[in-house]
Design an enzyme around this catalytic site. Structure first.
Site, PDB file in Angstrom:
ATOM      1  CB  CYS A 266      -3.015   4.848   6.313  1.00  9.53           C
ATOM      2  SG  CYS A 266      -4.865   4.165   7.173  1.00  9.53           S
TER       3      CYS A 266
ATOM      4  CB  CYS B 220      -7.866  -0.573   2.823  1.00  6.44           C
ATOM      5  SG  CYS B 220      -7.568  -1.526   3.858  1.00  6.44           S
TER       6      CYS B 220
ATOM      7  CB  CYS C  70      -0.637   0.205   1.447  1.00 10.64           C
ATOM      8  SG  CYS C  70      -1.816   1.339   1.149  1.00 10.64           S
TER       9      CYS C  70
ATOM     10  CD  GLN D  59     -13.271 -11.800  17.565  1.00  9.93           C
ATOM     11  OE1 GLN D  59     -12.294 -10.186  16.684  1.00  9.93           O
ATOM     12  NE2 GLN D  59     -13.436 -11.352  17.958  1.00  9.93           N
TER      13      GLN D  59
ATOM     14  CG  ASP E 122     -13.905 -11.342  23.743  1.00 10.36           C
ATOM     15  OD1 ASP E 122     -13.486 -11.515  23.423  1.00 10.36           O
ATOM     16  OD2 ASP E 122     -14.761 -11.866  22.300  1.00 10.36           O
TER      17      ASP E 122
ATOM     18  CD  GLU F 269     -22.140  -7.263  24.745  1.00 12.66           C
ATOM     19  OE1 GLU F 269     -22.306  -5.851  24.962  1.00 12.66           O
ATOM     20  OE2 GLU F 269     -21.152  -8.219  24.870  1.00 12.66           O
TER      21      GLU F 269
ATOM     22  CB  CYS G  72      -9.223  -7.036  21.225  1.00 12.82           C
ATOM     23  SG  CYS G  72     -10.061  -6.129  22.564  1.00 12.82           S
TER      24      CYS G  72
ATOM     25  CE1 TYR H 111     -17.546  -6.774  30.434  1.00 19.75           C
ATOM     26  CE2 TYR H 111     -16.505  -9.096  30.382  1.00 19.75           C
ATOM     27  CZ  TYR H 111     -16.630  -7.221  31.059  1.00 19.75           C
ATOM     28  OH  TYR H 111     -16.408  -7.195  32.223  1.00 19.75           O
TER      29      TYR H 111
END
Length: 401
Positions: free
Chosen positions: A21, A107, A15, A230, A329, A280, A356, A259
């Site tokens: 970016c 992208c 890219c 995801q 999660d 959630e 994450c 979650y």
């Protein structure tokens, strides 16, 4: 700034905009070394923040899960619209640490259809004089476009986020977008707030369905513009498969999935567990989770709306609902401490933590470690090639188990 002597691990980034970016910080690094970098990042956080010994962490470490093809893996992208210095309408991504748009419709991480969708919308805006949103003054109509693709189904979604209730010639736009192969859902999302939050709460379908479908493993999910799902379906299957393996289910367990989003992990677990409870905070996500369970004929999963740190204590203390296994999660900020306290009081045999952010993961594991749980295994999963982000799956079990 220029490279005098390149590292042997430097590669030519595909890219041309990757530096401006700021989204793909690791694009000039060979993929093998990207995986090494990410594994070290998790390891170092577990040692430095979590307080675990290097010997213990190394003994529990399993190889990071990489991708065969680390490009065009994102099934979702949100593109802001604005103006360049010449006053032309542009779309792309924000430059790092700014809200300046780097004009780019192609992208390297997104699906190929993104380019066609974006150029169709730009042509429509130019033809009908439709304005882009200016966040400085709160004026202008088109703010963002959300594009999703079901990798298994091939279905496409285009949701135009607008600073108003209606688009000029919106049926014409919908018909143009409908010509793109796979287009299943064209909608507008109304967001008239002066905010950095991309999506408003009101969605109006212009053509087709409100939701698209996708499949992970043998579970089918229906996904709306507001659903959390995801972004890398290829790696999601591997990530959830690893979480399921760590959960060690034999068919008689009661499992809590905290979650839970639209029930992605819950429905994987339900195939192997006696009973799964999902929690959630987003009501629309729980509605999706219930619909997804029904869509797949899964009857042993039950879902609750609310904060995990409030629902879990209530169900445990007032109704005596226990857990053999708890899967968490959480968002980037990690688990609420009250939620962790209740998890410990429920004394599940195993806790599977999907994260994450390895820094907040390490903080939470330290707490659980002080409360009688031990890290048995951990593994990175590269959900975001080209970037510094990485998912981690950790198995903890009670020290007395």
């Amino acid at each position: 700034e220029k490279v005098l002597v390149p590292s042997p691990f430097r590669v030519q980034p595909p890219c041309p905009f990757h530096r401006q970016c700021g989204g793909c910080q690791l694009q000039p690094l060979s993929y093998e070394k990207q995986l090494e970098f990410k594994q070290n990042k998790i390891r170092n956080n577990l040692i430095r923040i979590g307080g675990f010994s290097p010997e213990h962490i190394d003994a529990c470490m399993e190889p990071i899960i990489g991708m065969e093809d680390p490009w065009h893996y994102r099934n979702k992208a949100q593109f802001p619209f604005g103006y360049d210095k010449e006053g032309n309408v542009v779309t792309g991504f924000y430059a790092g640490r700014s809200h300046n748009i780097i004009a780019n419709t192609d992208c390297a991480l997104g699906v190929e259809e993104n380019k066609t969708v974006l150029e169709t919308i730009l042509a429509y805006m130019k033809k009908y004089g439709v304005s882009a949103y200016d966040e400085t003054y709160g004026k202008g109509l088109i703010r963002h476009v959300l594009i999703r693709k079901g990798f298994a189904s091939g279905q496409l979604m285009a949701c135009v986020v607008i600073n108003g209730n209606k688009l000029p010639e919106e049926k014409t736009l919908a018909e143009e977008l409908w010509k793109i192969p796979g287009m299943t859902s064209v909608s507008v999302n109304v967001n008239t707030e002066r905010t950095n939050v991309i999506l408003g709460k009101k969605v109006r379908v212009l053509k087709g369905e409100e939701k698209i479908e996708d499949t992970i493993g043998d579970v089918v999910f229906r996904i709306s513009p507001l659903s959390f799902y995801q972004v890398n379906p290829v790696q999601t299957k591997k990530l959830y498969g690893q979480a399921l393996e760590y959960a060690g289910l034999a068919g008689e367990e009661t499992v809590w999935d905290l979650y839970c989003g639209i029930g992605t992990i819950s429905l994987f677990l339900a195939k192997k567990a006696k009973k799964v409870y999902g929690v959630e905070i987003v009501p629309e996500a729980i509605a999706d989770a219930k619909e997804n369970a029904a869509r797949n004929g899964i009857t042993n999963a039950e879902f609750f709306v609310g904060k995990a740190e409030e629902v879990l204590p209530q169900k445990y203390e007032e109704e005596g609902v226990y857990a053999d296994v708890i899967v968490v999660d959480p968002p980037r900020k990690g688990c609420d401490e009250k939620c962790l306290e209740t998890m410990v009081r429920m004394r599940p045999e195993r806790i599977v933590y999907v994260s994450c952010d390895s820094a907040t993961l390490a903080r939470d594991l330290k707490y659980l470690g002080e409360m009688g749980y031990e890290v048995r295994k951990w593994r990175g999963c590269d959900m975001f090639p080209g970037t510094v982000h990485v998912e981690t799956v950790v198995l903890m079990s009670r020290k007395d188990t």
